[in-house]
Design a protein around this motif. Structure first.
Motif, PDB file in Angstrom:
ATOM      1  N   LEU A 155       0.826  -1.209   0.000  1.00  0.00           N
ATOM      2  CA  LEU A 155       0.000   0.000   0.000  1.00  0.00           C
ATOM      3  C   LEU A 155       0.862   1.261   0.000  1.00  0.00           C
ATOM      4  N   HIS A 195       1.598   5.241   1.298  1.00  0.00           N
ATOM      5  CA  HIS A 195       1.335   5.988   2.531  1.00  0.00           C
ATOM      6  C   HIS A 195       0.200   6.996   2.275  1.00  0.00           C
ATOM      7  N   GLN A 202      -1.991   4.933   3.756  1.00  0.00           N
ATOM      8  CA  GLN A 202      -2.770   3.709   3.922  1.00  0.00           C
ATOM      9  C   GLN A 202      -1.934   2.593   4.540  1.00  0.00           C
ATOM     10  N   ALA A 203      -0.649   2.521   4.158  1.00  0.00           N
ATOM     11  CA  ALA A 203       0.227   1.483   4.707  1.00  0.00           C
ATOM     12  C   ALA A 203       0.406   1.665   6.212  1.00  0.00           C
ATOM     13  N   ASP A 204       0.604   2.911   6.653  1.00  0.00           N
ATOM     14  CA  ASP A 204       0.755   3.183   8.083  1.00  0.00           C
ATOM     15  C   ASP A 204      -0.499   2.775   8.848  1.00  0.00           C
ATOM     16  N   HIS A 205      -1.654   3.121   8.299  1.00  0.00           N
ATOM     17  CA  HIS A 205      -2.909   2.804   8.973  1.00  0.00           C
ATOM     18  C   HIS A 205      -3.170   1.303   8.995  1.00  0.00           C
ATOM     19  N   ARG A 206      -2.790   0.594   7.932  1.00  0.00           N
ATOM     20  CA  ARG A 206      -2.977  -0.861   7.927  1.00  0.00           C
ATOM     21  C   ARG A 206      -2.057  -1.510   8.968  1.00  0.00           C
ATOM     22  N   ARG A 253      -3.565  -1.022  12.267  1.00  0.00           N
ATOM     23  CA  ARG A 253      -4.724  -1.885  12.463  1.00  0.00           C
ATOM     24  C   ARG A 253      -4.291  -3.280  12.908  1.00  0.00           C
ATOM     25  N   PRO A 296     -11.768  -4.138   4.628  1.00  0.00           N
ATOM     26  CA  PRO A 296     -10.544  -3.330   4.619  1.00  0.00           C
ATOM     27  C   PRO A 296     -10.640  -2.002   5.353  1.00  0.00           C
ATOM     28  N   ASP A 297     -11.813  -1.394   5.384  1.00  0.00           N
ATOM     29  CA  ASP A 297     -11.936  -0.056   5.964  1.00  0.00           C
ATOM     30  C   ASP A 297     -12.820  -0.092   7.205  1.00  0.00           C
ATOM     31  N   HIS A 347     -13.242   2.951  14.604  1.00  0.00           N
ATOM     32  CA  HIS A 347     -12.694   4.287  14.817  1.00  0.00           C
ATOM     33  C   HIS A 347     -13.482   4.940  15.952  1.00  0.00           C
TER      34      HIS A 347
END
Length: 258
Positions: free
Chosen positions: A155, A157, A159-163, A166, A196-197, A223
């Motif tokens: 992914l 960034h 998105q990669a950081d958030h994944r 998670r 995914p979200d 969230h």
């Protein structure tokens, strides 16, 4: 928060989100007064930069648990597991039901989960402020399984950081519910993020464990508010999302509503 009934034995798991960026002098003094002598000593040993976080966490926890037990915040006695997980003393005869609880702090938010339900054996929670993750590739190799790391690093960034966060929140909540070490056991769990979200509603996540670990329980992620990600793992045979109840307040409001 006025709907909450003190001493109410709820069949649910209550999740309290507290904004801790403001800790006025009166609240600080009230929280300090309810700490045990050991907690007072620990507070003094901490760097000034993190004393406020410790005081907010312990003060809010004691005042919240007093609502479920009917005991004064200062009268509560904690015991600790082999890896430092706190629990209320099971030998305290004043409790009809010993509440299960867990807490986590990140940024300016404190997340506390509490339950007096008979079928809840343990709880683990984690909250993380969404942020850039330094040394992302190295952290993926150290803490994620190969399949998890591959999904993160594919992914862009942020998105990669958030994944990554998670995976981290989910694993930490599961391992805290088991009362075992977090860092050394991260790769013993693999999360299947089929949705995914995340949204503000709890999303069920499947966790697959290595044979040396017990089942991590029922895991949900969501969230709690914009900019934060939360996870709760409950040691229970089955947990409907409707049994998760959400409360949001501040330390000052918590004391005012006591």
């Amino acid at each position: 928060m006025s709907e909450f009934c003190q001493g109410y034995a709820s069949p649910a798991v209550d999740l309290w989100l507290l904004s801790t960026e403001i800790l006025d002098p009166t609240t600080q003094q009230t929280f300090k007064a309810c700490l045990s002598s050991a907690e007072q000593a620990q507070l003094q040993r901490l760097r000034p930069a993190v004393q406020g976080q410790f005081l907010a966490s312990r003060g809010c926890l004691r005042h919240l648990l007093s609502r479920y037990t009917g005991q004064a915040p200062a009268a509560l006695t904690f015991v600790y597991g082999p890896k430092g997980k706190p629990a209320l003393s099971p030998h305290d005869s004043k409790f009809c039901v010993v509440p299960q609880f867990n807490l986590s702090h990140s940024g300016q938010r404190l997340l506390v989960a509490i339950s007096t339900a008979d079928d809840v054996n343990a709880i683990g929670v984690d909250i993380e402020a969404l942020r850039p993750v330094k040394s992302l590739a190295g952290l993926c190799r150290r803490y994620l399984t190969a399949a998890e790391a591959e999904t993160v690093l594919a992914l862009p960034h942020p998105q990669a950081d958030h994944r990554f966060l998670r995976y981290w929140t989910g694993k930490e909540a599961c391992l805290k519910s088991l009362g075992i070490g977090i860092v050394d056991s991260m790769q013993a769990l693999e999360l299947r993020l089929e949705i995914p979200d995340l949204t503000s509603l709890p999303t069920s996540v499947k966790a697959v464990t290595a044979t040396r670990l017990d089942h991590p329980g029922q895991l949900y992620q969501w969230h709690p508010e914009p900019g934060y990600m939360g996870a709760i793992a409950v040691q229970i045979s089955f947990l409907e999302p409707e049994r998760l109840r959400f409360w949001q307040t501040t330390p000052a409001a918590l004391l005012a509503d006591a």
